[in-house]
Design a protein around this motif. Structure first.
Motif, mmCIF file in Angstrom:
data_model
loop_
_atom_site.group_PDB
_atom_site.id
_atom_site.type_symbol
_atom_site.label_atom_id
_atom_site.label_comp_id
_atom_site.label_asym_id
_atom_site.label_seq_id
_atom_site.Cartn_x
_atom_site.Cartn_y
_atom_site.Cartn_z
ATOM 1 N N VAL A 117 0.840 -1.205 0.000
ATOM 2 C CA VAL A 117 0.000 0.000 0.000
ATOM 3 C C VAL A 117 0.875 1.255 0.000
ATOM 4 O O VAL A 117 0.582 2.234 -0.696
ATOM 5 C CB VAL A 117 -0.957 -0.001 1.209
ATOM 6 N N THR A 118 1.966 1.232 0.765
ATOM 7 C CA THR A 118 2.887 2.367 0.791
ATOM 8 C C THR A 118 3.451 2.641 -0.599
ATOM 9 O O THR A 118 3.507 3.795 -1.054
ATOM 10 C CB THR A 118 4.041 2.105 1.769
ATOM 11 N N THR A 119 3.872 1.591 -1.291
ATOM 12 C CA THR A 119 4.438 1.748 -2.632
ATOM 13 C C THR A 119 3.396 2.258 -3.610
ATOM 14 O O THR A 119 3.657 3.170 -4.405
ATOM 15 C CB THR A 119 5.003 0.407 -3.116
ATOM 16 N N PHE A 120 2.206 1.678 -3.566
ATOM 17 C CA PHE A 120 1.092 2.105 -4.419
ATOM 18 C C PHE A 120 0.805 3.598 -4.227
ATOM 19 O O PHE A 120 0.723 4.367 -5.194
ATOM 20 C CB PHE A 120 -0.133 1.257 -4.070
ATOM 21 N N ALA A 121 0.652 4.009 -2.981
ATOM 22 C CA ALA A 121 0.335 5.403 -2.693
ATOM 23 C C ALA A 121 1.480 6.326 -3.087
ATOM 24 O O ALA A 121 1.255 7.440 -3.590
ATOM 25 C CB ALA A 121 0.004 5.561 -1.211
ATOM 26 N N SER A 122 2.713 5.894 -2.877
ATOM 27 C CA SER A 122 3.872 6.715 -3.239
ATOM 28 C C SER A 122 3.930 6.950 -4.739
ATOM 29 O O SER A 122 4.171 8.077 -5.203
ATOM 30 C CB SER A 122 5.161 6.045 -2.767
ATOM 31 N N LEU A 123 3.699 5.901 -5.514
ATOM 32 C CA LEU A 123 3.741 6.031 -6.968
ATOM 33 C C LEU A 123 2.626 6.941 -7.475
ATOM 34 O O LEU A 123 2.823 7.738 -8.406
ATOM 35 C CB LEU A 123 3.650 4.659 -7.620
ATOM 36 N N LEU A 124 1.445 6.852 -6.869
ATOM 37 C CA LEU A 124 0.356 7.738 -7.278
ATOM 38 C C LEU A 124 0.662 9.192 -6.918
ATOM 39 O O LEU A 124 0.315 10.111 -7.670
ATOM 40 C CB LEU A 124 -0.957 7.297 -6.649
ATOM 41 N N GLY A 125 1.315 9.410 -5.792
ATOM 42 C CA GLY A 125 1.716 10.760 -5.434
ATOM 43 C C GLY A 125 2.720 11.327 -6.420
ATOM 44 O O GLY A 125 2.622 12.493 -6.845
ATOM 45 N N ILE A 126 3.697 10.505 -6.825
ATOM 46 C CA ILE A 126 4.693 10.938 -7.812
ATOM 47 C C ILE A 126 4.026 11.206 -9.156
ATOM 48 O O ILE A 126 4.315 12.207 -9.825
ATOM 49 C CB ILE A 126 5.801 9.879 -7.945
ATOM 50 N N ALA A 127 3.114 10.314 -9.571
ATOM 51 C CA ALA A 127 2.403 10.502 -10.843
ATOM 52 C C ALA A 127 1.607 11.800 -10.834
ATOM 53 O O ALA A 127 1.514 12.497 -11.855
ATOM 54 C CB ALA A 127 1.479 9.309 -11.110
ATOM 55 N N THR A 128 1.039 12.148 -9.686
ATOM 56 C CA THR A 128 0.287 13.404 -9.577
ATOM 57 C C THR A 128 1.191 14.602 -9.829
ATOM 58 O O THR A 128 0.825 15.532 -10.559
ATOM 59 C CB THR A 128 -0.363 13.508 -8.185
ATOM 60 N N LEU A 129 2.373 14.577 -9.248
ATOM 61 C CA LEU A 129 3.305 15.685 -9.453
ATOM 62 C C LEU A 129 3.785 15.753 -10.904
ATOM 63 O O LEU A 129 3.938 16.846 -11.466
ATOM 64 C CB LEU A 129 4.501 15.525 -8.514
ATOM 65 N N LEU A 130 4.025 14.600 -11.512
ATOM 66 C CA LEU A 130 4.521 14.575 -12.891
ATOM 67 C C LEU A 130 3.476 15.048 -13.903
ATOM 68 O O LEU A 130 3.834 15.554 -14.971
ATOM 69 C CB LEU A 130 4.972 13.156 -13.251
ATOM 70 N N HIS A 131 2.193 14.855 -13.563
ATOM 71 C CA HIS A 131 1.119 15.169 -14.526
ATOM 72 C C HIS A 131 0.105 16.133 -13.919
ATOM 73 O O HIS A 131 -1.092 16.012 -14.148
ATOM 74 C CB HIS A 131 0.435 13.870 -14.972
ATOM 75 N N TRP A 132 0.600 17.081 -13.168
ATOM 76 C CA TRP A 132 -0.262 18.017 -12.431
ATOM 77 C C TRP A 132 -1.288 18.686 -13.336
ATOM 78 O O TRP A 132 -2.437 18.902 -12.955
ATOM 79 C CB TRP A 132 0.607 19.060 -11.747
ATOM 80 N N ASP A 133 -0.877 19.008 -14.559
ATOM 81 C CA ASP A 133 -1.759 19.749 -15.466
ATOM 82 C C ASP A 133 -2.935 18.918 -15.970
ATOM 83 O O ASP A 133 -3.882 19.469 -16.554
ATOM 84 C CB ASP A 133 -0.966 20.278 -16.657
ATOM 85 N N LYS A 134 -2.915 17.612 -15.766
ATOM 86 C CA LYS A 134 -4.004 16.747 -16.232
ATOM 87 C C LYS A 134 -5.148 16.657 -15.223
ATOM 88 O O LYS A 134 -6.218 16.130 -15.547
ATOM 89 C CB LYS A 134 -3.477 15.335 -16.526
ATOM 90 N N PHE A 135 -4.929 17.147 -14.024
ATOM 91 C CA PHE A 135 -5.921 17.018 -12.960
ATOM 92 C C PHE A 135 -6.830 18.247 -12.899
ATOM 93 O O PHE A 135 -6.444 19.351 -13.294
ATOM 94 C CB PHE A 135 -5.230 16.827 -11.613
ATOM 95 N N THR A 136 -8.027 18.023 -12.370
ATOM 96 C CA THR A 136 -8.969 19.120 -12.132
ATOM 97 C C THR A 136 -8.645 19.685 -10.756
ATOM 98 O O THR A 136 -9.258 19.319 -9.745
ATOM 99 C CB THR A 136 -10.424 18.609 -12.193
#
Length: 276
Positions: A87-106
């Protein structure tokens, strides 16, 4: 000198509290993603297309609901410990993906604020709880407990390693995987799918390191639930796939094989009182 922690296998109060806090968020997200995948643009942190990606993420969350519910009810730490590092790894990767693709989010949407808040804090909270509670783990099987044979632990590790390799390719080389994936991905959704593959990958590696069947049972049940729901999602989103692509059959066959394998392992180890 700090007092020594008693290895009484108890689940700490903070561990149960974390699980109680996480479950409502998983319930809401899974309802939107799995049952309303076409409405993610208005209800979720970003518009996820096609629907297969949304439903796969929803299926992962449903497995998480089951797992954290069992954490709340567990009387022994070792029966749920195998889920915390995945779960830690899953959540960490999603956090990194959010930072990498910030402009894709609402970014102004309440769902995004919740998403970002969770994935920028959860990795630290979950690993802190794991580090704290692991000190109560006796680490050795009790007398008469069911044991996982060495060959099966090697199999867990092998499957986990292969799955983790797929996860890393999706996350680190999204364009490469987009070209061969059985449904349409973007760099963001490729990394999200990679984070989902990291869950079973790390689960396999964690199970390979512990010979107690009781340490594997709950997390395997959670994984079986998620896999079953993903296979149902494949049927619901069949139009998202290219039936002529070999990748779809590798994806479905791999998940089906894992689900059957978990069923066989469950039947085998639940039937026998002790396997050495």
């Amino acid at each position: 000198m700090a007092p020594m922690t008693v290895r009484d296998d108890r689940v700490l109060r903070v561990t149960r509290l974390l699980a109680i806090v996480v479950i409502p968020f998983l319930i809401v997200a899974s309802i939107v993603l799995y049952f309303m995948p076409d409405r993610t643009g208005e209800l979720f942190a970003w518009a996820i297309k096609p629907s297969m990606t949304a439903m796969m993420l929803g299926a992962a969350y449903m497995g998480g609901i089951y797992f954290f519910a069992r954490v709340v009810l567990a009387r022994q730490w070792h029966v749920v410990k195998a889920g915390f590092l995945p779960v830690t790894t899953f959540a960490s990767l999603l956090g990194i993906a959010t930072l990498l693709h910030w402009d894709k989010f609402t970014t102004g949407h309440i769902s995004f604020i919740t998403w970002a808040g969770l994935y920028f804090t959860t990795p630290f909270l979950v690993v802190a709880v794991w580090l704290s509670n692991r000190r109560t783990d006796p680490r050795e099987p009790s007398a008469g407990s069911r044991l996982i044979p060495a060959w099966l632990r090697w199999a867990f590790g092998l499957v986990g390693g292969v799955t983790l390799a797929i996860s890393l390719l999706l996350f680190l080389q999204p364009q490469l995987m987009i070209a061969v994936w059985p449904w349409t991905l973007t760099p963001l959704t490729a990394r999200v799918v990679g984070a989902m593959f990291a869950l079973p990958g790390l689960v396999g590696l964690c199970l390979a390191s512990d010979r107690r069947w009781s340490a594997a049972l709950i997390i395997l049940q959670a994984q079986a639930l998620s896999i079953g729901l993903i296979l149902v999602a494949v049927l619901r989103a069949w139009s998202d796939f290219d039936p002529a692509s070999p990748a779809i059959w590798l994806f479905v066959g791999g998940l089906g094989g894992l689900l059957i394998g978990i069923g066989i392992v469950y039947a085998l180890l639940e039937r026998k009182q002790k396997i050495v």
